[in-house]
Motif scaffolding. Structure first.
Motif, short mmCIF file in Angstrom:
data_model
loop_
_atom_site.label_atom_id
_atom_site.label_comp_id
_atom_site.label_asym_id
_atom_site.label_seq_id
_atom_site.Cartn_x
_atom_site.Cartn_y
_atom_site.Cartn_z
N GLU A 186 0.83 -1.20 0.00
CA GLU A 186 0.00 0.00 0.00
C GLU A 186 0.87 1.26 0.00
OE1 GLU A 186 -3.36 0.00 -0.22
OE2 GLU A 186 -3.11 -2.17 -0.48
N PRO A 187 0.30 2.37 -0.47
CA PRO A 187 1.04 3.65 -0.42
C PRO A 187 1.35 4.03 1.03
CG PRO A 187 -0.88 3.83 -1.86
CD PRO A 187 -1.01 2.52 -1.13
N ILE A 188 2.43 4.74 1.22
CA ILE A 188 2.82 5.21 2.54
C ILE A 188 2.87 6.74 2.54
CG2 ILE A 188 4.11 3.15 3.20
CD1 ILE A 188 6.67 4.56 2.33
N THR A 189 3.01 7.31 3.72
CA THR A 189 3.07 8.76 3.87
C THR A 189 4.47 9.28 3.56
OG1 THR A 189 1.37 8.72 5.58
CG2 THR A 189 2.76 10.69 5.48
N ILE A 190 4.52 10.35 2.79
CA ILE A 190 5.78 11.07 2.54
C ILE A 190 5.61 12.47 3.11
CG2 ILE A 190 7.37 11.97 0.80
CD1 ILE A 190 6.36 9.79 -1.09
N GLN A 191 6.53 12.89 3.97
CA GLN A 191 6.41 14.21 4.55
C GLN A 191 7.78 14.82 4.79
OE1 GLN A 191 4.35 12.64 8.18
NE2 GLN A 191 5.84 13.91 9.28
N ALA A 192 7.77 16.12 5.05
CA ALA A 192 9.02 16.83 5.33
C ALA A 192 9.52 16.45 6.72
CB ALA A 192 8.81 18.34 5.24
N HIS A 193 10.81 16.66 6.95
CA HIS A 193 11.37 16.37 8.26
C HIS A 193 10.63 17.15 9.33
CE1 HIS A 193 13.42 20.24 8.76
NE2 HIS A 193 13.92 20.11 7.56
N ASN A 194 10.60 16.59 10.52
CA ASN A 194 9.84 17.18 11.62
C ASN A 194 10.73 17.58 12.79
OD1 ASN A 194 7.38 17.94 12.85
ND2 ASN A 194 7.39 16.09 14.08
N TYR A 195 12.05 17.52 12.58
CA TYR A 195 12.97 17.85 13.68
C TYR A 195 13.45 19.28 13.52
CZ TYR A 195 16.15 16.12 10.03
OH TYR A 195 16.78 15.88 8.84
N SER A 196 12.50 20.22 13.46
CA SER A 196 12.82 21.62 13.17
C SER A 196 13.78 22.22 14.17
CB SER A 196 11.53 22.44 13.12
OG SER A 196 10.83 22.34 14.34
N SER A 197 13.70 21.75 15.43
CA SER A 197 14.61 22.32 16.44
C SER A 197 16.05 21.87 16.23
CB SER A 197 14.14 21.91 17.84
OG SER A 197 14.21 20.50 17.99
N LEU A 198 16.24 20.86 15.37
CA LEU A 198 17.58 20.34 15.14
C LEU A 198 18.11 20.71 13.75
CD1 LEU A 198 17.08 16.74 16.51
CD2 LEU A 198 18.09 18.67 17.68
N SER A 199 17.34 21.48 12.99
CA SER A 199 17.72 21.74 11.60
C SER A 199 18.41 23.08 11.46
CB SER A 199 16.49 21.69 10.69
OG SER A 199 15.54 22.64 11.08
N PHE A 200 19.20 23.18 10.42
CA PHE A 200 19.94 24.40 10.14
C PHE A 200 19.30 25.17 9.01
CE2 PHE A 200 23.14 21.59 11.99
CZ PHE A 200 23.69 22.40 12.93
N PRO A 201 19.58 26.48 8.89
CA PRO A 201 19.01 27.25 7.81
C PRO A 201 19.64 26.87 6.47
CG PRO A 201 20.57 28.58 9.04
CD PRO A 201 20.44 27.28 9.77
#
Length: 293
Positions: free
Chosen positions: A278-293
């Motif tokens: 079955e199809p699965i979910t694709i989404q953007a990363h959710n660790y915004s507090s750990l990401s860089f600009p």
């Protein structure tokens, strides 16, 4: 405080991370083109923070022995070959140093603090100069030995005459895409910036033009790029019992990209029913507090 350093093919990004995973003092410098300049740049960064940190965490592309902090191959950074990065920095600065593959770092962050928590099998695709992949299960990275239990077993449905040719086509397409680095976000932005006649590569300007429907040629280029990433996702899913895929890298902040990849992925499923999963979910990363600009 921990000094976190992300070594990429285009930039070396860095910042201080506290016990609550808040990042401060974020910055970035261009990735040097030679090993000598790489050492000068990296040691200069660390020297500017050394009096206020208790350790160094480094994410780097390529094949890495994380226990020893040894880089066997630095992915698309060719001079990072057989480099004892952790040992050298520990000796120089008298601080504990941990080195990990960048995609593994992204996947681990998602598994412990983001959208891949409590999954039996999840994946992070990191789109940068190249494409990185990290696989996780129940808050930990999957090792080469443990990953085999999440491989898909052949079934009569998946071995049908309609699905087999497509899966072989998918596999070959994925190989060519990886060899040609078609999933490179940096490569896409560069090509799109040239198409728009920009003086330099400019991701925000590219996506602004896409959202404004400024160029049919740009729209086609973007659709083709999203298709390449969707094929990579479906290819992974044909081998592993994935439950969710997150897209990382600076480009993943563009909602238009995640929407485009998801649409391309759905189109692939509609074109080839009977794949056996079955199809699965694709989404953007959710660790915004750990990401860089």
């Amino acid at each position: 405080m921990i000094l976190a350093i992300d070594i990429g093919g285009t930039f070396i990004k860095f910042g201080l991370v506290d016990n609550d995973f808040r990042i401060s003092n974020q910055s970035k410098v261009p990735t040097p083109s030679s090993l000598d300049n790489f050492w000068i740049t990296l040691e200069s960064i660390i020297s500017s923070f050394k009096n206020g940190i208790s350790g160094i965490a480094i994410a780097c592309p390529g094949e890495i022995n994380s226990k020893r902090g040894f880089i066997f191959k630095g992915g698309l950074i060719p001079y990072l070959t057989a480099i004892p990065l952790g040992a050298r920095l520990t000796k120089t600065f008298q601080l504990p140093v941990r080195v990990i593959n960048d995609a593994d770092a992204a996947a681990l962050a998602e598994a412990r603090y983001g959208s891949l928590q409590d999954l039996d099998c999840g994946a992070a695709l990191v789109l940068g100069t190249g494409v990185g992949l990290g696989l996780v299960s129940q808050k930990d990275l999957l090792s080469p030995l443990s990953v085999t239990q999440y491989l898909r077993s052949p079934s009569p449905q998946r071995m049908s005459q309609t699905s087999l040719p497509f899966q072989w086509e998918l596999f070959m397409h994925g190989l060519v895409s990886l060899v040609d680095n078609k999933g490179s976000a940096v490569g896409f932005v560069h090509e799109a910036s040239q198409l728009l006649g920009l003086n330099q590569d400019d991701g925000p300007a590219v996506f602004s033009a896409i959202e404004g429907n400024q160029s049919e040629e740009l729209n086609l280029l973007f659709k083709d790029y999203c298709h390449e990433i969707a094929v990579l996702v479906l290819n992974l899913q044909s081998f592993f019992r994935l439950e969710k895929v997150v897209i990382g890298g600076g480009i993943s902040r563009q909602g238009t990209l995640i929407e485009g990849i998801s649409d391309a992925y759905e189109e692939l499923f509609k074109d080839k029913p009977g794949l056996g999963f079955e199809p699965i979910t694709i989404q953007a990363h959710n660790y915004s507090s750990l990401s860089f600009p």
